[in-house]
Scaffold this active site. Structure first.
Site, PDB file in Angstrom:
ATOM      1  N   GLY A  23       0.847  -1.185   0.000  1.00 46.00           N
ATOM      2  CA  GLY A  23       0.000   0.000   0.000  1.00 46.00           C
ATOM      3  C   GLY A  23       0.880   1.232   0.000  1.00 46.00           C
ATOM      4  CB  CYS A  24       0.467   4.493   1.624  1.00 47.76           C
ATOM      5  SG  CYS A  24       1.350   6.028   1.886  1.00 47.76           S
ATOM      6  CG  PHE A  25       5.894   4.798  -1.137  1.00 46.55           C
ATOM      7  CD1 PHE A  25       5.525   6.029  -0.652  1.00 46.55           C
ATOM      8  CD2 PHE A  25       6.219   4.697  -2.477  1.00 46.55           C
ATOM      9  CE1 PHE A  25       5.465   7.142  -1.466  1.00 46.55           C
ATOM     10  CE2 PHE A  25       6.171   5.813  -3.305  1.00 46.55           C
ATOM     11  CZ  PHE A  25       5.794   7.037  -2.804  1.00 46.55           C
TER      12      PHE A  25
END
Length: 172
Positions: free
Chosen positions: A9-11
Site C-alpha cells: 500500500g502507501c509506501f
C-alpha cells in the site's frame, strides 16, 4: 548486502516498521512492477503505469535475515485485499513481495504458505510473489516522509485503518 522489495500500500507506512533495526542499512520509497520508464508519483497514483508503490530495503542478512523481514512485512498489511490497502484503493496500492534471488523466492513462498495454513485470516491470501524488476526511486519529498511531516503522517496513517487492522489481527 542484499535487497528486499515489498509493496504494502502507501509506501510512507512501509518505512517505519523496518527502520532502525540492526542490519537494516537503508529504506528507499519507490515504484516497480510496471511498464512506464521513470514514472512520477502522479503517474503511478493514476493507476495507469502498472507500477506499485514499494519500499526497497538494503540489509545485512547476517544481522537481519530475510525471513525476519518477511515476518515483519506480513504484519504491516492486509494480505487478503487484492484491490489496495486500507483507504488507498487501486492496483498501485496492492501487496506484493518482489524477490531478488531464488532463496528469497523460496522463503517468500514458504512464509505465504505458513500464513495461509495458520488460519489467521478467513479469506485467501492474495499477496503476489513476483520477480524483482526495475526499481524507480520516488521523488525526494516521499523519502522519510514520516520524519518531514510527522503530524500529517500520523493523522493519515490512523485514518487509513492500517493501525486498527494491525491491532485487530496481529496483537492477538
Amino acid at each position: 548486502m542484499q535487497k528486499a522489495t515489498f509493496a504494502g500500500g502507501c509506501f510512507w507506512c512501509m518505512v517505519t516498521p523496518f527502520e532502525e533495526l540492526p542490519g537494516i542499512i537503508d529504506i528507499v520509497s519507490g515504484y516497480t512492477g510496471g511498464s512506464k520508464e521513470n514514472p512520477t508519483y502522479e503517474e503511478v497514483k493514476s493507476g495507469n503505469t502498472g507500477h506499485v508503490e514499494v519500499v526497497q530495503i538494503r540489509f545485512d542478512p547476517e544481522l537481519f535475515p530475510y525471513e525476519r523481514l518477511l515476518e515483519l512485512y506480513w504484519q504491516q498489511i492486509d494480505p487478503t485485499d487484492e484491490f489496495g490497502q486500507f483507504h488507498d484503493r487501486g492496483t498501485q496500492y496492492s501487496t506484493a513481495i518482489f524477490y531478488h534471488n531464488e532463496q528469497q523466492l523460496e522463503s517468500a513462498l514458504q512464509s505465504k504458505q505458513a500464513l495461509e495454513l495458520s488460519g489467521r485470516f478467513e479469506k485467501p491470501i492474495v499477496t503476489k510473489i513476483l520477480p524483482a524488476t526495475t526499481f524507480y526511486t520516488a521523488e525526494d519529498y516521499h523519502q522519510d516522509y514520516h520524519k518531514k511531516n510527522p503530524k500529517y503522517y500520523k493523522e493519515d496513517r490512523e485514518k487509513s485503518g492500517r493501525d486498527q487492522f494491525i491491532r485487530d489481527n496481529w496483537t492477538k
